[in-house]
Design a protein around this motif. Structure first.
Motif, PDB file in Angstrom:
ATOM      1  N   GLU A  22      50.463  50.766  38.619  1.00 21.96           N
ATOM      2  CA  GLU A  22      49.242  50.304  39.288  1.00 21.96           C
ATOM      3  C   GLU A  22      48.157  49.969  38.265  1.00 21.96           C
ATOM      4  OE1 GLU A  22      47.978  53.074  42.315  1.00 21.96           O
ATOM      5  OE2 GLU A  22      49.932  52.999  43.299  1.00 21.96           O
ATOM      6  N   ALA A  23      48.020  50.774  37.220  1.00 26.50           N
ATOM      7  CA  ALA A  23      47.030  50.495  36.175  1.00 26.50           C
ATOM      8  C   ALA A  23      47.356  49.182  35.460  1.00 26.50           C
ATOM      9  CB  ALA A  23      46.974  51.648  35.180  1.00 26.50           C
ATOM     10  N   ASP A  24      48.633  48.935  35.208  1.00 27.57           N
ATOM     11  CA  ASP A  24      49.053  47.679  34.594  1.00 27.57           C
ATOM     12  C   ASP A  24      48.719  46.493  35.497  1.00 27.57           C
ATOM     13  OD1 ASP A  24      49.974  48.965  32.348  1.00 27.57           O
ATOM     14  OD2 ASP A  24      52.105  48.862  32.916  1.00 27.57           O
ATOM     15  N   ILE A  25      48.931  46.659  36.794  1.00 27.97           N
ATOM     16  CA  ILE A  25      48.633  45.593  37.749  1.00 27.97           C
ATOM     17  C   ILE A  25      47.134  45.306  37.751  1.00 27.97           C
ATOM     18  CG2 ILE A  25      48.573  45.010  40.215  1.00 27.97           C
ATOM     19  CD1 ILE A  25      51.293  46.500  40.452  1.00 27.97           C
ATOM     20  N   VAL A  26      46.320  46.371  37.777  1.00 29.53           N
ATOM     21  CA  VAL A  26      44.866  46.191  37.763  1.00 29.53           C
ATOM     22  C   VAL A  26      44.430  45.482  36.485  1.00 29.53           C
ATOM     23  CG1 VAL A  26      42.667  47.436  37.642  1.00 29.53           C
ATOM     24  CG2 VAL A  26      44.393  48.119  39.312  1.00 29.53           C
ATOM     25  N   ARG A  27      44.970  45.900  35.336  1.00 33.50           N
ATOM     26  CA  ARG A  27      44.622  45.281  34.059  1.00 33.50           C
ATOM     27  C   ARG A  27      45.036  43.799  34.051  1.00 33.50           C
ATOM     28  NH1 ARG A  27      47.908  47.598  31.051  1.00 33.50           N
ATOM     29  NH2 ARG A  27      49.156  45.858  30.359  1.00 33.50           N
ATOM     30  N   THR A  28      46.220  43.514  34.538  1.00 37.20           N
ATOM     31  CA  THR A  28      46.717  42.140  34.577  1.00 37.20           C
ATOM     32  C   THR A  28      45.850  41.278  35.493  1.00 37.20           C
ATOM     33  OG1 THR A  28      48.960  42.899  34.128  1.00 37.20           O
ATOM     34  CG2 THR A  28      48.731  40.689  35.036  1.00 37.20           C
ATOM     35  N   ARG A  29      45.445  41.831  36.643  1.00 43.73           N
ATOM     36  CA  ARG A  29      44.560  41.085  37.554  1.00 43.73           C
ATOM     37  C   ARG A  29      43.234  40.773  36.881  1.00 43.73           C
ATOM     38  NH1 ARG A  29      45.602  44.471  43.074  1.00 43.73           N
ATOM     39  NH2 ARG A  29      47.462  43.344  43.730  1.00 43.73           N
ATOM     40  N   ARG A  30      42.676  41.733  36.149  1.00 41.40           N
ATOM     41  CA  ARG A  30      41.401  41.502  35.459  1.00 41.40           C
ATOM     42  C   ARG A  30      41.560  40.418  34.388  1.00 41.40           C
ATOM     43  NH1 ARG A  30      39.737  47.786  35.022  1.00 41.40           N
ATOM     44  NH2 ARG A  30      38.823  47.973  37.100  1.00 41.40           N
ATOM     45  N   GLN A  31      42.647  40.499  33.653  1.00 38.55           N
ATOM     46  CA  GLN A  31      42.888  39.482  32.625  1.00 38.55           C
ATOM     47  C   GLN A  31      43.046  38.098  33.259  1.00 38.55           C
ATOM     48  OE1 GLN A  31      46.359  41.076  30.671  1.00 38.55           O
ATOM     49  NE2 GLN A  31      45.153  42.248  29.182  1.00 38.55           N
ATOM     50  N   ALA A  33      41.804  37.137  36.156  1.00 42.80           N
ATOM     51  CA  ALA A  33      40.492  36.727  36.659  1.00 42.80           C
ATOM     52  C   ALA A  33      39.628  36.182  35.520  1.00 42.80           C
ATOM     53  CB  ALA A  33      39.792  37.895  37.347  1.00 42.80           C
ATOM     54  N   ALA A  34      39.657  36.835  34.370  1.00 44.52           N
ATOM     55  CA  ALA A  34      38.879  36.367  33.223  1.00 44.52           C
ATOM     56  C   ALA A  34      39.384  35.005  32.755  1.00 44.52           C
ATOM     57  CB  ALA A  34      38.954  37.375  32.078  1.00 44.52           C
ATOM     58  N   THR A  35      40.700  34.831  32.730  1.00 44.42           N
ATOM     59  CA  THR A  35      41.286  33.550  32.334  1.00 44.42           C
ATOM     60  C   THR A  35      40.887  32.452  33.316  1.00 44.42           C
ATOM     61  OG1 THR A  35      43.151  34.664  31.293  1.00 44.42           O
ATOM     62  CG2 THR A  35      43.449  32.339  31.845  1.00 44.42           C
ATOM     63  N   LEU A  36      40.922  32.758  34.602  1.00 45.96           N
ATOM     64  CA  LEU A  36      40.527  31.767  35.604  1.00 45.96           C
ATOM     65  C   LEU A  36      39.051  31.410  35.471  1.00 45.96           C
ATOM     66  CD1 LEU A  36      42.501  33.019  38.736  1.00 45.96           C
ATOM     67  CD2 LEU A  36      42.941  30.974  37.376  1.00 45.96           C
ATOM     68  N   ALA A  42      35.556  25.723  31.699  1.00 44.79           N
ATOM     69  CA  ALA A  42      36.047  24.625  30.855  1.00 44.79           C
ATOM     70  C   ALA A  42      36.152  23.305  31.614  1.00 44.79           C
ATOM     71  CB  ALA A  42      37.406  24.988  30.257  1.00 44.79           C
ATOM     72  N   VAL A  43      36.487  23.355  32.910  1.00 39.01           N
ATOM     73  CA  VAL A  43      36.667  22.115  33.669  1.00 39.01           C
ATOM     74  C   VAL A  43      35.462  21.794  34.550  1.00 39.01           C
ATOM     75  CG1 VAL A  43      39.183  22.275  33.662  1.00 39.01           C
ATOM     76  CG2 VAL A  43      37.898  23.238  35.573  1.00 39.01           C
ATOM     77  N   HIS A  44      34.395  22.578  34.439  1.00 36.33           N
ATOM     78  CA  HIS A  44      33.190  22.303  35.219  1.00 36.33           C
ATOM     79  C   HIS A  44      32.592  20.980  34.743  1.00 36.33           C
ATOM     80  CE1 HIS A  44      29.141  22.750  36.846  1.00 36.33           C
ATOM     81  NE2 HIS A  44      29.687  23.565  37.725  1.00 36.33           N
ATOM     82  N   PRO A  45      32.103  20.156  35.672  1.00 31.57           N
ATOM     83  CA  PRO A  45      31.562  18.840  35.278  1.00 31.57           C
ATOM     84  C   PRO A  45      30.470  18.914  34.209  1.00 31.57           C
ATOM     85  CG  PRO A  45      31.844  18.924  37.646  1.00 31.57           C
ATOM     86  CD  PRO A  45      32.147  20.301  37.131  1.00 31.57           C
TER      87      PRO A  45
END
Length: 115
Positions: A22-31, A33-36, A42-45
């Motif tokens: 579960e901690a790995d899943i939470v960490r991966t989700r945060r990463q 989200a940060a990437t998104l 980067a693609v904002h007009p």
């Protein structure tokens, strides 16, 4: 020879506990989200417009720099025709050039008077 299992109670096939997974899943989700967020910026007009402006300015700066260098080189070459290495004037080249310039100016003045 067989391997001895080290998995304890409550661990998954890879030896991690449910809490670790579960901690790995939470960490991966945060990463993720940060990437998104980074991608959204980067693609904002406004980001794209700013980058295009910066690229255009850099291209103009490069072109102006090259033009300046070329012009400076041309001036130095022209100067070398009328001044020797020590900076002394070369009368044998200055006098004919001055005479030609005077003839051109005289011709322009005469042509304007006729009109």
């Amino acid at each position: 020879m067989g391997e001895v299992g080290t998995r304890g109670k409550g661990t998954g096939p890879d030896g991690r506990t449910a809490a670790q997974i579960e901690a790995d899943i939470v960490r991966t989700r945060r990463q993720l989200a940060a990437t998104l967020d980074e991608l959204a910026v980067a693609v904002h007009p406004s980001t794209l417009v700013g980058k295009a402006k910066a690229d255009a300015k850099a291209a103009v700066d490069r072109s102006v720099g090259r033009a300046f260098v070329a012009l400076n080189r041309g001036v130095e070459q022209a100067r070398a025709q009328f001044v020797d290495e020590k900076g002394n004037p070369r009368p044998e080249r200055i006098v004919p050039a001055a005479a030609l310039a005077a003839a051109v100016v005289t011709g322009v003045v005469l042509l304007r008077r006729r009109k």
